[in-house]
Design a protein around this motif. Sequence first.
Motif, PDB file in Angstrom:
ATOM      1  N   PHE A  18     -25.934 -61.725  48.089  1.00  0.00           N
ATOM      2  CA  PHE A  18     -24.506 -62.302  48.304  1.00  0.00           C
ATOM      3  C   PHE A  18     -25.894 -63.797  47.566  1.00  0.00           C
ATOM      4  O   PHE A  18     -25.645 -64.919  47.413  1.00  0.00           O
ATOM      5  N   ILE A  42     -18.299 -63.340  45.991  1.00  0.00           N
ATOM      6  CA  ILE A  42     -18.647 -63.274  46.722  1.00  0.00           C
ATOM      7  C   ILE A  42     -17.098 -62.905  47.447  1.00  0.00           C
ATOM      8  O   ILE A  42     -16.673 -63.749  46.540  1.00  0.00           O
ATOM      9  N   GLY A  43     -16.582 -61.900  47.778  1.00  0.00           N
ATOM     10  CA  GLY A  43     -15.119 -62.129  48.946  1.00  0.00           C
ATOM     11  C   GLY A  43     -14.671 -63.132  49.893  1.00  0.00           C
ATOM     12  O   GLY A  43     -14.401 -62.828  50.304  1.00  0.00           O
ATOM     13  N   LYS A 110     -18.066 -59.409  60.844  1.00  0.00           N
ATOM     14  CA  LYS A 110     -19.578 -59.381  60.089  1.00  0.00           C
ATOM     15  C   LYS A 110     -20.088 -59.351  60.426  1.00  0.00           C
ATOM     16  O   LYS A 110     -21.461 -58.245  61.269  1.00  0.00           O
ATOM     17  N   TYR A 133     -20.698 -52.201  52.446  1.00  0.00           N
ATOM     18  CA  TYR A 133     -20.888 -53.608  52.882  1.00  0.00           C
ATOM     19  C   TYR A 133     -22.429 -53.240  53.650  1.00  0.00           C
ATOM     20  O   TYR A 133     -22.478 -52.680  54.192  1.00  0.00           O
ATOM     21  N   TYR A 219     -10.057 -55.566  55.119  1.00  0.00           N
ATOM     22  CA  TYR A 219      -8.998 -55.464  54.621  1.00  0.00           C
ATOM     23  C   TYR A 219      -7.543 -55.280  54.033  1.00  0.00           C
ATOM     24  O   TYR A 219      -6.801 -54.737  53.474  1.00  0.00           O
ATOM     25  N   LYS A 250      -9.775 -62.859  55.651  1.00  0.00           N
ATOM     26  CA  LYS A 250      -9.575 -61.957  54.107  1.00  0.00           C
ATOM     27  C   LYS A 250      -7.840 -62.493  53.808  1.00  0.00           C
ATOM     28  O   LYS A 250      -7.543 -62.397  52.824  1.00  0.00           O
ATOM     29  N   TYR A 348     -10.646 -56.188  45.932  1.00  0.00           N
ATOM     30  CA  TYR A 348     -11.831 -55.621  45.098  1.00  0.00           C
ATOM     31  C   TYR A 348     -11.710 -54.658  43.576  1.00  0.00           C
ATOM     32  O   TYR A 348     -10.633 -53.818  44.084  1.00  0.00           O
ATOM     33  N   ARG A 389     -18.867 -55.382  40.781  1.00  0.00           N
ATOM     34  CA  ARG A 389     -17.806 -56.348  41.214  1.00  0.00           C
ATOM     35  C   ARG A 389     -16.981 -56.773  41.223  1.00  0.00           C
ATOM     36  O   ARG A 389     -17.471 -57.870  41.255  1.00  0.00           O
TER      37      ARG A 389
HETATM   38  C1  MLT Z   1     -17.524 -59.720  50.298  1.00  0.00           C
HETATM   39  O1  MLT Z   1     -17.930 -59.918  49.259  1.00  0.00           O
HETATM   40  O2  MLT Z   1     -18.598 -58.656  49.875  1.00  0.00           O
HETATM   41  C2  MLT Z   1     -17.739 -60.431  51.814  1.00  0.00           C
HETATM   42  O3  MLT Z   1     -16.820 -61.252  51.091  1.00  0.00           O
HETATM   43  C3  MLT Z   1     -18.770 -60.090  52.105  1.00  0.00           C
HETATM   44  C4  MLT Z   1     -18.444 -60.514  53.848  1.00  0.00           C
HETATM   45  O4  MLT Z   1     -16.879 -60.502  54.236  1.00  0.00           O
HETATM   46  O5  MLT Z   1     -19.218 -60.868  54.638  1.00  0.00           O
END
Ligand code: MLT
Length: 411
Positions: A18, A42-43, A110, A133, A219, A250, A348, A389
């Motif tokens: 990222f 980025i999530g 993380k 990941y 998730y 999330k 995702y 993604r």
């Molecule tokens: C991602 O985009 O894979 C996540 O945001 C990463 C994370 O939660 O650290």
Amino acid sequence: MSVKINENYLLLKSNYIFIEINRRVEEFQKENPQAQIIKMGIGDVTRPLPKSVVNAFENAVLEMGNSETFKGYGPEQGYRFLAEEIIEKDYKKLGVEVSTDEIFISDAAKCDTANIQEIFGLKNIIAVTDPVYPVYVDSNVMAGRSGPMQENGQYSGIVYLPCTAENNFIPELPKTPVDLIYLCLPNNPTGTTLTRDELSKWVDYAIEHNSIILFDAAYEAYVTDENIPRSIYEIEGAKKVAIEFRSFSKDAGFTGTRCAFTVVPKDITAFDCEGKAYDINSLWNRRQTTKFNGVSYPVQVAAKAVYSDNGQKEIRESIEYYLKNAKIIRESMEKIGLKVYGGVNSPYIWVKTPLNMDSWEFFDLLLNKAYIVGTPGVGFGPSGEGYFRLTAFNTLENTVEAMSRISKLSI
Ligand code: MLT
């Protein structure tokens, strides 16, 4: 010349995925200041904290400014009031028994998924799904649990379990013995899941081989399908072999607020080189009390408010909002003839790149021609090559606009 670096760091790819994407996007934006970039890389959540959470947060901050209610250091493992709420609202409803001393509140799944490997010996063989990941792999490389990266994009010494359209994103059980198995379900990055029966095979494998599963359930709130487990502990025997990681990021929008937790069951044991068994819960407790000072009191009060009736209603609204975005992305991509996976029990969406483009070529195409940022699948591992993604963590308006821009490209 005297101080030596940890040379394991030299084995890493130069940038975390990222960070590399941000670098490229910033460069593009500098050269194209007019471009209205939409970020689906980025999530990171976009909806604000729920009102009930903000109210609780504010009140807890005021408590900290009052001599009667001020709090100094809290318990490193987290306040009991939050652990009790987690047990009651997350696990009891699934029929899962967890005790407060099995819950460790932290600032991030993380960090916990990166740090957990410290309590295990360097000789353990780790297995990861591929794509994966990157934190699971990189933290083990930093620790010295791998050799160098090979030409095929895999680190030697790590067992990769490919998950692609060919196997329906269902990893096969390892063919050679492994000790620590990282599973992330619903999966980051593919957005796919495993049914209860499929997950049971992993728990049975771990029981039979004395392995430990490191189960990232960050998730789980996106699971809408009854056949998909929300917790690995729904599977019989899992409390003997699985550590579960959860997060408020999330589901409740805590990416900027920071709160998560890890369940380390007291029944899990691992061994010293003489074969003597030790319980993993005590080791993790020792690690956390030494290296971590706990999450701030106001943040834990805010996290507790997520479990209030209003908090639950508000977070459900956000999850449904993101799932609606996911549906829009899926349907728009399918309409232009792309193959898509995930995005049903997950925020995702995993897209097969068109015209045999590699992941970074597709990244460049979307950035240059549509001003859309996504994440190249290969950044998650070699089996992610040829995939891309997109995240549903955006406003509805941006999601619709992004899909309209992509639909106009001739792909
Ligand atoms: C991602 O985009 O894979 C996540 O945001 C990463 C994370 O939660 O650290």
